[in-house]
Design a protein around this motif. Structure first.
Motif, PDB file in Angstrom:
ATOM      1  N   GLY A 164      -0.283   8.788  -4.112  1.00  0.00           N
ATOM      2  CA  GLY A 164       0.679   8.102  -4.965  1.00  0.00           C
ATOM      3  C   GLY A 164       0.315   8.272  -6.423  1.00  0.00           C
ATOM      4  O   GLY A 164      -0.163   9.331  -6.844  1.00  0.00           O
ATOM      5  N   GLY A 165       0.513   7.204  -7.220  1.00  0.00           N
ATOM      6  CA  GLY A 165       0.298   7.301  -8.655  1.00  0.00           C
ATOM      7  C   GLY A 165      -1.105   7.680  -9.056  1.00  0.00           C
ATOM      8  O   GLY A 165      -1.309   8.401 -10.044  1.00  0.00           O
ATOM      9  N   LEU A 166      -2.119   7.217  -8.304  1.00  0.00           N
ATOM     10  CA  LEU A 166      -3.505   7.579  -8.602  1.00  0.00           C
ATOM     11  C   LEU A 166      -3.938   8.815  -7.817  1.00  0.00           C
ATOM     12  O   LEU A 166      -4.547   9.740  -8.368  1.00  0.00           O
ATOM     13  CB  LEU A 166      -4.438   6.408  -8.273  1.00  0.00           C
ATOM     14  CG  LEU A 166      -4.240   5.111  -9.063  1.00  0.00           C
ATOM     15  CD1 LEU A 166      -5.240   4.054  -8.604  1.00  0.00           C
ATOM     16  CD2 LEU A 166      -4.378   5.353 -10.553  1.00  0.00           C
ATOM     17  N   GLY A 167      -3.638   8.840  -6.528  1.00  0.00           N
ATOM     18  CA  GLY A 167      -4.088   9.939  -5.684  1.00  0.00           C
ATOM     19  C   GLY A 167      -3.514  11.289  -6.067  1.00  0.00           C
ATOM     20  O   GLY A 167      -4.186  12.317  -5.950  1.00  0.00           O
ATOM     21  N   ASP A 186      -1.971  11.656   3.799  1.00  0.00           N
ATOM     22  CA  ASP A 186      -0.900  10.689   3.545  1.00  0.00           C
ATOM     23  C   ASP A 186       0.074  10.735   4.718  1.00  0.00           C
ATOM     24  O   ASP A 186       0.392  11.821   5.217  1.00  0.00           O
ATOM     25  CB  ASP A 186      -0.156  11.035   2.246  1.00  0.00           C
ATOM     26  CG  ASP A 186       0.604   9.849   1.676  1.00  0.00           C
ATOM     27  OD1 ASP A 186       1.592   9.432   2.314  1.00  0.00           O
ATOM     28  OD2 ASP A 186       0.225   9.350   0.612  1.00  0.00           O
ATOM     29  N   PRO A 187       0.567   9.573   5.149  1.00  0.00           N
ATOM     30  CA  PRO A 187       1.507   9.573   6.282  1.00  0.00           C
ATOM     31  C   PRO A 187       2.903  10.045   5.916  1.00  0.00           C
ATOM     32  O   PRO A 187       3.694  10.367   6.813  1.00  0.00           O
ATOM     33  CB  PRO A 187       1.531   8.098   6.708  1.00  0.00           C
ATOM     34  CG  PRO A 187       1.170   7.341   5.475  1.00  0.00           C
ATOM     35  CD  PRO A 187       0.201   8.209   4.731  1.00  0.00           C
ATOM     36  N   LEU A 188       3.238  10.110   4.627  1.00  0.00           N
ATOM     37  CA  LEU A 188       4.581  10.499   4.204  1.00  0.00           C
ATOM     38  C   LEU A 188       4.666  12.013   4.007  1.00  0.00           C
ATOM     39  O   LEU A 188       3.904  12.593   3.226  1.00  0.00           O
ATOM     40  CB  LEU A 188       4.958   9.799   2.897  1.00  0.00           C
ATOM     41  CG  LEU A 188       4.995   8.266   2.933  1.00  0.00           C
ATOM     42  CD1 LEU A 188       5.316   7.721   1.541  1.00  0.00           C
ATOM     43  CD2 LEU A 188       6.020   7.789   3.955  1.00  0.00           C
ATOM     44  N   PRO A 189       5.595  12.675   4.691  1.00  0.00           N
ATOM     45  CA  PRO A 189       5.739  14.130   4.529  1.00  0.00           C
ATOM     46  C   PRO A 189       5.975  14.536   3.078  1.00  0.00           C
ATOM     47  O   PRO A 189       5.429  15.543   2.614  1.00  0.00           O
ATOM     48  CB  PRO A 189       6.952  14.459   5.412  1.00  0.00           C
ATOM     49  CG  PRO A 189       6.985  13.373   6.436  1.00  0.00           C
ATOM     50  CD  PRO A 189       6.515  12.144   5.725  1.00  0.00           C
ATOM     51  N   ALA A 190       6.792  13.768   2.332  1.00  0.00           N
ATOM     52  CA  ALA A 190       7.069  14.113   0.935  1.00  0.00           C
ATOM     53  C   ALA A 190       5.801  14.050   0.097  1.00  0.00           C
ATOM     54  O   ALA A 190       5.593  14.869  -0.807  1.00  0.00           O
ATOM     55  CB  ALA A 190       8.130  13.180   0.364  1.00  0.00           C
ATOM     56  N   ALA A 191       4.938  13.075   0.376  1.00  0.00           N
ATOM     57  CA  ALA A 191       3.681  12.950  -0.364  1.00  0.00           C
ATOM     58  C   ALA A 191       2.750  14.116  -0.035  1.00  0.00           C
ATOM     59  O   ALA A 191       2.063  14.635  -0.921  1.00  0.00           O
ATOM     60  CB  ALA A 191       3.011  11.623  -0.049  1.00  0.00           C
ATOM     61  N   ARG A 192       2.723  14.535   1.220  1.00  0.00           N
ATOM     62  CA  ARG A 192       1.872  15.668   1.593  1.00  0.00           C
ATOM     63  C   ARG A 192       2.366  16.949   0.930  1.00  0.00           C
ATOM     64  O   ARG A 192       1.568  17.762   0.444  1.00  0.00           O
ATOM     65  CB  ARG A 192       1.834  15.822   3.119  1.00  0.00           C
ATOM     66  CG  ARG A 192       1.187  14.640   3.828  1.00  0.00           C
ATOM     67  CD  ARG A 192       0.782  14.997   5.258  1.00  0.00           C
ATOM     68  NE  ARG A 192       1.898  15.376   6.106  1.00  0.00           N
ATOM     69  CZ  ARG A 192       2.636  14.509   6.804  1.00  0.00           C
ATOM     70  NH1 ARG A 192       2.387  13.211   6.707  1.00  0.00           N
ATOM     71  NH2 ARG A 192       3.615  14.936   7.583  1.00  0.00           N
ATOM     72  N   PHE A 230      -7.426   5.781  -2.222  1.00  0.00           N
ATOM     73  CA  PHE A 230      -6.506   5.335  -3.267  1.00  0.00           C
ATOM     74  C   PHE A 230      -5.354   4.522  -2.677  1.00  0.00           C
ATOM     75  O   PHE A 230      -4.471   4.104  -3.411  1.00  0.00           O
ATOM     76  CB  PHE A 230      -5.949   6.537  -4.034  1.00  0.00           C
ATOM     77  CG  PHE A 230      -6.962   7.194  -4.938  1.00  0.00           C
ATOM     78  CD1 PHE A 230      -7.342   6.594  -6.120  1.00  0.00           C
ATOM     79  CD2 PHE A 230      -7.527   8.407  -4.585  1.00  0.00           C
ATOM     80  CE1 PHE A 230      -8.282   7.180  -6.948  1.00  0.00           C
ATOM     81  CE2 PHE A 230      -8.471   9.011  -5.412  1.00  0.00           C
ATOM     82  CZ  PHE A 230      -8.843   8.392  -6.590  1.00  0.00           C
ATOM     83  N   ALA A 231      -5.377   4.309  -1.372  1.00  0.00           N
ATOM     84  CA  ALA A 231      -4.308   3.575  -0.709  1.00  0.00           C
ATOM     85  C   ALA A 231      -4.597   2.080  -0.664  1.00  0.00           C
ATOM     86  O   ALA A 231      -3.683   1.257  -0.727  1.00  0.00           O
ATOM     87  CB  ALA A 231      -4.092   4.113   0.706  1.00  0.00           C
ATOM     88  N   HIS A 321       8.241  -0.626  -6.167  1.00  0.00           N
ATOM     89  CA  HIS A 321       7.935  -1.463  -5.010  1.00  0.00           C
ATOM     90  C   HIS A 321       8.439  -0.832  -3.719  1.00  0.00           C
ATOM     91  O   HIS A 321       7.734  -0.821  -2.689  1.00  0.00           O
ATOM     92  CB  HIS A 321       8.568  -2.849  -5.199  1.00  0.00           C
ATOM     93  CG  HIS A 321       8.364  -3.765  -4.031  1.00  0.00           C
ATOM     94  ND1 HIS A 321       9.233  -3.806  -2.950  1.00  0.00           N
ATOM     95  CD2 HIS A 321       7.388  -4.673  -3.755  1.00  0.00           C
ATOM     96  CE1 HIS A 321       8.803  -4.691  -2.075  1.00  0.00           C
ATOM     97  NE2 HIS A 321       7.690  -5.234  -2.533  1.00  0.00           N
ATOM     98  N   ASP A 322       9.657  -0.297  -3.748  1.00  0.00           N
ATOM     99  CA  ASP A 322      10.264   0.284  -2.555  1.00  0.00           C
ATOM    100  C   ASP A 322       9.855   1.740  -2.329  1.00  0.00           C
ATOM    101  O   ASP A 322      10.276   2.347  -1.339  1.00  0.00           O
ATOM    102  CB  ASP A 322      11.793   0.207  -2.660  1.00  0.00           C
ATOM    103  CG  ASP A 322      12.308  -1.224  -2.664  1.00  0.00           C
ATOM    104  OD1 ASP A 322      11.547  -2.135  -2.296  1.00  0.00           O
ATOM    105  OD2 ASP A 322      13.471  -1.431  -3.066  1.00  0.00           O
ATOM    106  N   LYS A 323       9.081   2.292  -3.281  1.00  0.00           N
ATOM    107  CA  LYS A 323       8.698   3.715  -3.223  1.00  0.00           C
ATOM    108  C   LYS A 323       9.931   4.619  -3.173  1.00  0.00           C
ATOM    109  O   LYS A 323       9.909   5.696  -2.560  1.00  0.00           O
ATOM    110  CB  LYS A 323       7.776   4.001  -2.039  1.00  0.00           C
ATOM    111  CG  LYS A 323       6.426   3.306  -2.124  1.00  0.00           C
ATOM    112  CD  LYS A 323       5.536   3.679  -0.949  1.00  0.00           C
ATOM    113  CE  LYS A 323       4.125   3.140  -1.125  1.00  0.00           C
ATOM    114  NZ  LYS A 323       4.041   1.691  -1.271  1.00  0.00           N
ATOM    115  N   GLN A 324      11.007   4.184  -3.816  1.00  0.00           N
ATOM    116  CA  GLN A 324      12.246   4.964  -3.823  1.00  0.00           C
ATOM    117  C   GLN A 324      12.031   6.280  -4.549  1.00  0.00           C
ATOM    118  O   GLN A 324      11.632   6.316  -5.705  1.00  0.00           O
ATOM    119  CB  GLN A 324      13.363   4.180  -4.516  1.00  0.00           C
ATOM    120  CG  GLN A 324      14.697   4.910  -4.548  1.00  0.00           C
ATOM    121  CD  GLN A 324      15.777   4.090  -5.229  1.00  0.00           C
ATOM    122  OE1 GLN A 324      15.772   2.865  -5.176  1.00  0.00           O
ATOM    123  NE2 GLN A 324      16.714   4.770  -5.880  1.00  0.00           N
TER     124      GLN A 324
END
Length: 334
Positions: A164-167, A186-192, A230-231, A321-324
């Motif tokens: 995310g913002g730090l990782g 990361d569990p989110l495909p977009a983040a990976r 970082f999570a 907050h919603d990680k939109q």
């Protein structure tokens, strides 16, 4: 002027019209051009975090701030009106207590902000304000974790949990210091996918049944030299400890407010492993990062996910907050 004010008792963010502040002795007034929206701001609003040293019940949020010098208080030398600057995310008082901007005193979700003269950092003309403002905290916190707390060395195998913002910045910074391989988790495909774009060698899903085998294969069965959380969630710590190698370091940069459990003290001690807490950064880290960006060694363009008007601060908070849109950083522009 317009300011985003947190009323702490009711945990209510209000956009209010307040007087333009006058700089006191040793202070500089800065015209804010860009201010970051951090998950910490969200946690201040939802009550997860509470100011420790705030005098009163109301504070202007915003600890990631950049702009131009607008007015000088008495006794201030070395700064000129119009000079481009970013503001350190906090300062130490005369007793050595660390005070955080936008938490313990008024921050930069406003048209103007006051800063003690020694907390201003000049920025080069070709560094956009939207990128400069996030160097304190979003970039300096992982930089300090990588270079000081973990003392990461070239060629060390590292894992980054939470892109995310730090990782996301940690991935870039670890590549910069020569860590290899850099494994994003990361569990989110977009983040990976983002992690790979930013320089990770591999991006893994922590829920994958073959996760541990994959890490061991990537590290020639040695395990990780450094694991960064970082999570800020307990399962991350538990998983990271299972793939740490000899003298491996687990660095806790995310805050879970939960116990840290070591499943086997015999394995932990036999391998000489260690757990390190990490929080924030020092002024020197911000200075180093301004130099690196100025020299073209670090590109923060991809970190600016969107820019919103200051008046839309509540919408920015909701999106974080919603990680939109899976943002790295949203920026407010007065």
């Amino acid at each position: 002027m317009l300011a985003g004010r947190l009323h702490v008792t009711g945990r209510e963010l209000r956009m209010e019209s307040v007087p333009v502040p006058e700089p006191g002795r040793g202070q500089v007034r800065v015209r804010v051009v860009a201010a970051g929206v951090c998950l910490s701001d969200v946690h201040l609003i939802d009550g997860t975090l509470t100011p420790l040293y705030l005098a009163g019940d109301v504070v202007t949020l915003g600890h990631e701030v950049a702009g131009t010098v607008d007015a000088l208080g008495d006794g201030v030398d070395g700064w000129l009106p119009g000079q481009r600057v970013l503001l350190q995310a906090g300062e130490r008082d005369r007793r050595g207590t660390v005070l955080t901007r936008g938490v313990d005193y008024d921050g930069g979700w406003a048209e103007y902000a006051l800063a003690r003269e020694d907390t201003l950092v000049p920025i080069p003309d070709d560094l956009p304000f939207e990128q400069a403002c996030i160097i304190p905290d979003a970039v300096s916190t992982p930089w300090a974790a990588v270079t000081d707390t973990a003392r990461t060395r070239p060629g060390e195998a590292v894992g980054v949990w939470g892109v995310g913002g730090l990782g996301a910045h940690a991935v870039q910074l670890l590549r910069l210091v020569g860590a290899a391989p850099v494994i994003a988790v990361d569990p989110l495909p977009a983040a990976r996918e983002r992690a790979l774009t930013l320089g990770a060698d591999v991006a893994l899903d922590p829920k994958d049944d073959g996760f541990r085998d994959a890490v061991l294969e990537l590290t020639a069965a040695r395990g990780l030299d450094v694991a960064f959380d970082f999570a800020g969630v307990t399962p991350v710590r538990e998983q990271a400890l299972t793939v740490l190698g000899r003298r491996g370091r687990l660095v806790l940069a995310g805050i879970a407010n939960q116990p840290v459990t070591i499943a086997s003290d015999s394995r932990f001690t036999y391998l000489g492993q260690s757990v390190h807490g990490h929080y924030g950064s020092e002024a020197e880290h911000v200075d180093q990062l301004v130099t690196l960006t100025g020299q073209g060694r670090l590109d923060l363009a991809a970190s600016v996910s969107d820019v919103l008007p200051l008046a839309d601060a509540a919408e920015a908070v909701r999106r974080v907050h919603d990680k939109q849109g899976n943002p790295i950083r949203l920026i407010l522009r007065p």
